[in-house]
Design an enzyme around this catalytic site. Structure first.
Site, PDB file in Angstrom:
ATOM      1  N   SER A 108       5.642   5.431   8.663  1.00  5.09           N
ATOM      2  CA  SER A 108       5.033   5.090   7.381  1.00  5.09           C
ATOM      3  C   SER A 108       6.003   5.435   6.260  1.00  5.09           C
ATOM      4  O   SER A 108       6.595   6.522   6.247  1.00  5.09           O
ATOM      5  CB  SER A 108       3.731   5.864   7.168  1.00  5.09           C
ATOM      6  OG  SER A 108       3.270   5.710   5.835  1.00  5.09           O
ATOM      7  N   ASN A 119       0.832  -1.201   0.000  1.00  2.00           N
ATOM      8  CA  ASN A 119       0.000   0.000   0.000  1.00  2.00           C
ATOM      9  C   ASN A 119       0.865   1.249   0.000  1.00  2.00           C
ATOM     10  O   ASN A 119       1.957   1.272   0.577  1.00  2.00           O
ATOM     11  CB  ASN A 119      -0.965  -0.006   1.199  1.00  2.00           C
ATOM     12  CG  ASN A 119      -0.422   0.741   2.395  1.00  2.00           C
ATOM     13  OD1 ASN A 119      -0.484   1.967   2.461  1.00  2.00           O
ATOM     14  ND2 ASN A 119       0.131  -0.007   3.348  1.00  2.00           N
ATOM     15  N   ARG A 120       0.371   2.246  -0.674  1.00  2.00           N
ATOM     16  CA  ARG A 120       0.953   3.589  -0.607  1.00  2.00           C
ATOM     17  C   ARG A 120      -0.207   4.589  -0.456  1.00  2.00           C
ATOM     18  O   ARG A 120      -0.312   5.574  -1.200  1.00  2.00           O
ATOM     19  CB  ARG A 120       1.814   3.878  -1.846  1.00  2.00           C
ATOM     20  CG  ARG A 120       1.137   3.664  -3.185  1.00  2.00           C
ATOM     21  CD  ARG A 120       2.012   4.209  -4.325  1.00  2.00           C
ATOM     22  NE  ARG A 120       1.412   4.011  -5.625  1.00  2.00           N
ATOM     23  CZ  ARG A 120       1.669   2.981  -6.437  1.00  2.00           C
ATOM     24  NH1 ARG A 120       2.524   2.047  -6.063  1.00  2.00           N
ATOM     25  NH2 ARG A 120       1.068   2.887  -7.620  1.00  2.00           N
ATOM     26  N   ASN A 147       5.060   6.058   3.286  1.00  2.00           N
ATOM     27  CA  ASN A 147       4.264   6.677   2.226  1.00  2.00           C
ATOM     28  C   ASN A 147       4.056   8.172   2.384  1.00  2.00           C
ATOM     29  O   ASN A 147       3.336   8.787   1.604  1.00  2.00           O
ATOM     30  CB  ASN A 147       2.909   5.966   2.137  1.00  2.00           C
ATOM     31  CG  ASN A 147       3.071   4.491   1.841  1.00  2.00           C
ATOM     32  OD1 ASN A 147       3.870   4.110   1.002  1.00  2.00           O
ATOM     33  ND2 ASN A 147       2.329   3.654   2.555  1.00  2.00           N
ATOM     34  N   THR A 148       4.641   8.771   3.415  1.00  2.00           N
ATOM     35  CA  THR A 148       4.676  10.232   3.551  1.00  2.00           C
ATOM     36  C   THR A 148       6.129  10.652   3.439  1.00  2.00           C
ATOM     37  O   THR A 148       6.949  10.255   4.274  1.00  2.00           O
ATOM     38  CB  THR A 148       4.090  10.686   4.906  1.00  2.00           C
ATOM     39  OG1 THR A 148       2.701  10.323   4.961  1.00  2.00           O
ATOM     40  CG2 THR A 148       4.227  12.189   5.087  1.00  2.00           C
ATOM     41  N   PHE A 176      -1.798   8.235   4.158  1.00  2.00           N
ATOM     42  CA  PHE A 176      -2.580   8.874   5.227  1.00  2.00           C
ATOM     43  C   PHE A 176      -3.836   9.545   4.669  1.00  2.00           C
ATOM     44  O   PHE A 176      -4.171  10.695   5.028  1.00  2.00           O
ATOM     45  CB  PHE A 176      -1.738   9.906   5.989  1.00  2.00           C
ATOM     46  CG  PHE A 176      -0.646   9.353   6.852  1.00  2.00           C
ATOM     47  CD1 PHE A 176      -0.487   8.000   7.049  1.00  2.00           C
ATOM     48  CD2 PHE A 176       0.258  10.214   7.480  1.00  2.00           C
ATOM     49  CE1 PHE A 176       0.530   7.489   7.856  1.00  2.00           C
ATOM     50  CE2 PHE A 176       1.280   9.735   8.287  1.00  2.00           C
ATOM     51  CZ  PHE A 176       1.409   8.368   8.474  1.00  2.00           C
ATOM     52  N   GLY A 189       2.620  -9.965   9.710  1.00  2.00           N
ATOM     53  CA  GLY A 189       2.573 -11.358   9.289  1.00  2.00           C
ATOM     54  C   GLY A 189       1.839 -12.296  10.202  1.00  2.00           C
ATOM     55  O   GLY A 189       2.139 -13.492  10.238  1.00  2.00           O
ATOM     56  N   ASN A 223       5.674  -1.277  11.517  1.00  2.00           N
ATOM     57  CA  ASN A 223       4.915  -0.785  10.371  1.00  2.00           C
ATOM     58  C   ASN A 223       5.235  -1.660   9.150  1.00  2.00           C
ATOM     59  O   ASN A 223       5.883  -2.696   9.260  1.00  2.00           O
ATOM     60  CB  ASN A 223       5.280   0.683  10.116  1.00  2.00           C
ATOM     61  CG  ASN A 223       4.104   1.484   9.579  1.00  2.00           C
ATOM     62  OD1 ASN A 223       3.375   1.028   8.696  1.00  2.00           O
ATOM     63  ND2 ASN A 223       3.929   2.685  10.101  1.00  2.00           N
ATOM     64  N   THR A 224       4.834  -1.197   7.970  1.00  2.00           N
ATOM     65  CA  THR A 224       5.135  -1.936   6.736  1.00  2.00           C
ATOM     66  C   THR A 224       6.596  -1.747   6.341  1.00  2.00           C
ATOM     67  O   THR A 224       7.265  -0.817   6.787  1.00  2.00           O
ATOM     68  CB  THR A 224       4.238  -1.449   5.594  1.00  2.00           C
ATOM     69  OG1 THR A 224       4.392  -0.035   5.436  1.00  2.00           O
ATOM     70  CG2 THR A 224       2.773  -1.760   5.886  1.00  2.00           C
ATOM     71  N   LYS A 227       5.048   3.904  16.928  1.00  2.00           N
ATOM     72  CA  LYS A 227       5.071   2.821  15.941  1.00  2.00           C
ATOM     73  C   LYS A 227       6.321   2.965  15.095  1.00  2.00           C
ATOM     74  O   LYS A 227       6.577   4.031  14.524  1.00  2.00           O
ATOM     75  CB  LYS A 227       3.824   2.861  15.055  1.00  2.00           C
ATOM     76  CG  LYS A 227       3.699   1.642  14.145  1.00  2.00           C
ATOM     77  CD  LYS A 227       2.301   1.543  13.548  1.00  2.00           C
ATOM     78  CE  LYS A 227       2.112   0.232  12.798  1.00  2.00           C
ATOM     79  NZ  LYS A 227       0.721   0.059  12.325  1.00  2.00           N
TER      80      LYS A 227
END
Length: 375
Positions: free
Chosen positions: A181, A116-117, A183-184, A120, A297, A248-249, A219
């Site tokens: 994250s 995922n991207r 993705n930011t 937020f 996982g 996180n991812t 996190k």
């Protein structure tokens, strides 16, 4: 039953399926009697001492829901009906933002994974606060996961986190600072010791004023080096943090697949061992004094048990829930009891950090005396 539903849902794009699922869970949340009955039936699967305490939070069992599924706090009651011991909402930002362009969510069923991207995407902290304020059923803790808006400069990030604390902390049972994250842009720089210290101290100070006593978690990413994990743990302890959520991812791609080239964070089965490695390192660094919630996982009871033994006091699921469905919590709880009994544990609490405990040395065996008299 869910296998059929999943097959139909997987005909839709990942994000459309997610939206449909959230709509159904939101509707379920309005049926209070059904929610209570469903939750009671799931918890009835626990025939052993499954309760845990994490940073003062009382959990009926160690299986909770991670942030990322219910970004808007719109389906909390529906999710609690499924039996989760806690639900974490968000990540939420002070102002609404659309997130990254679509497509931005990808399934990889062959590897039981997601990429995922999302970025937020949410309607803002005030909107989530309205949803939380409207709730009247509180069977388990609800956490709020907070971040910064994409267009907020990194040097002003603290302002965004503090603003989220003001709006959301009084309505949640715990607060999570998401500085991990992928993705930011630039967000993970906040995990560097100097910036992390400034951020956590500011958030903790504001939290102590607007919602005193609420636990504060951080996190962290699974891509930290072991030395960087040590630094984060040291900062967390120095700042008086209540715990870490690990992890996180990941930006790693440990397999070949046509979708592996997609930017974003990877979650699911491939993230299991990287997350476990961080849990082990963080537990060892803190000497077990810093509570940990393990994420990454989790699909089976064995996965839950592995994280508990590595040092997590509880686990969170997300990708596993997408693949395994609403009966997942019950199956995990039913499978966990025999694993505890096999190793002689009378409760979940006894298993936490078991891999770090050195077994007592074997008792010395006296030499067998001769069966015949000495000459």
């Amino acid at each position: 039953m869910y296998r059929i539903a999943r097959a139909l849902l997987f005909l839709l794009s990942a994000e459309r399926a997610h939206r449909l699922g959230m709509t159904l869970l939101r509707w379920l949340g309005h049926l209070s009697g059904m929610c209570r009955g469903m939750r009671a039936r799931t918890l009835a699967a626990v025939t052993y001492d499954a309760s845990v305490k994490v940073a003062g939070l009382e959990l009926a069992h160690p299986v909770a829901l991670a942030a990322g599924l219910d970004k808007e706090a719109e389906a909390v009651d529906g999710l609690l009906a499924l039996g989760f011991s806690a639900v974490e909402v968000g990540t939420l930002t002070p102002r609404a933002q659309p997130g990254n362009p679509k497509p931005r969510l990808f399934r990889i069923p062959e590897h039981r994974a997601l990429i995922n991207r999302m970025g937020f995407n949410n309607h803002g902290a005030a909107n989530a606060a309205e949803h939380l304020r409207a709730r009247s059923w509180h069977p388990a803790p609800v956490g709020v996961n907070i971040g910064k808006n994409k267009d907020t400069p990194l040097e002003r990030a603290v302002d965004d986190y503090v603003a989220c604390v003001d709006t959301l902390a009084p309505l949640g049972d715990y607060v999570v600072v998401n500085a991990s994250s992928p993705n930011t842009p630039g967000l993970r720089k906040l995990q560097e010791p100097e910036q992390l210290t400034a951020l956590l101290r500011a958030v903790k100070e504001r939290l102590s004023r607007v919602a005193p006593g609420k636990p504060l978690f951080l996190k962290i990413a699974p891509d930290l080096t072991p030395e960087a994990v040590d630094e984060v743990v040291d900062v967390a302890l120095a700042c008086g943090l209540d715990g870490l959520i690990a992890t996180n991812t990941t930006i790693a791609r440990p397999f070949e697949h046509p979708l592996a080239k997609e930017a974003g964070g990877l979650s699911g089965a491939p993230a299991r061992e990287p997350a476990n490695a961080v849990i082990r390192r963080a537990f060892a660094r803190s000497g077990g004094t810093l509570p940990l919630i393990g994420v990454g996982g989790v699909f089976t009871a064995e996965d839950v048990y592995e994280k508990l033994r590595a040092g997590a006091s509880a686990v969170q699921v997300y990708t596993g829930f997408i693949y395994e469905g609403p009966g997942m919590v019950r199956r995990l709880l039913e499978g966990l009891g025999p694993l505890l009994a096999r190793d002689g544990f009378r409760s979940v609490r006894e298993a936490i950090g078991a891999d770090h405990r050195v077994p007592p040395p074997a008792a010395a065996v006296p030499e067998r005396q001769a069966s015949h008299p000495q000459a």
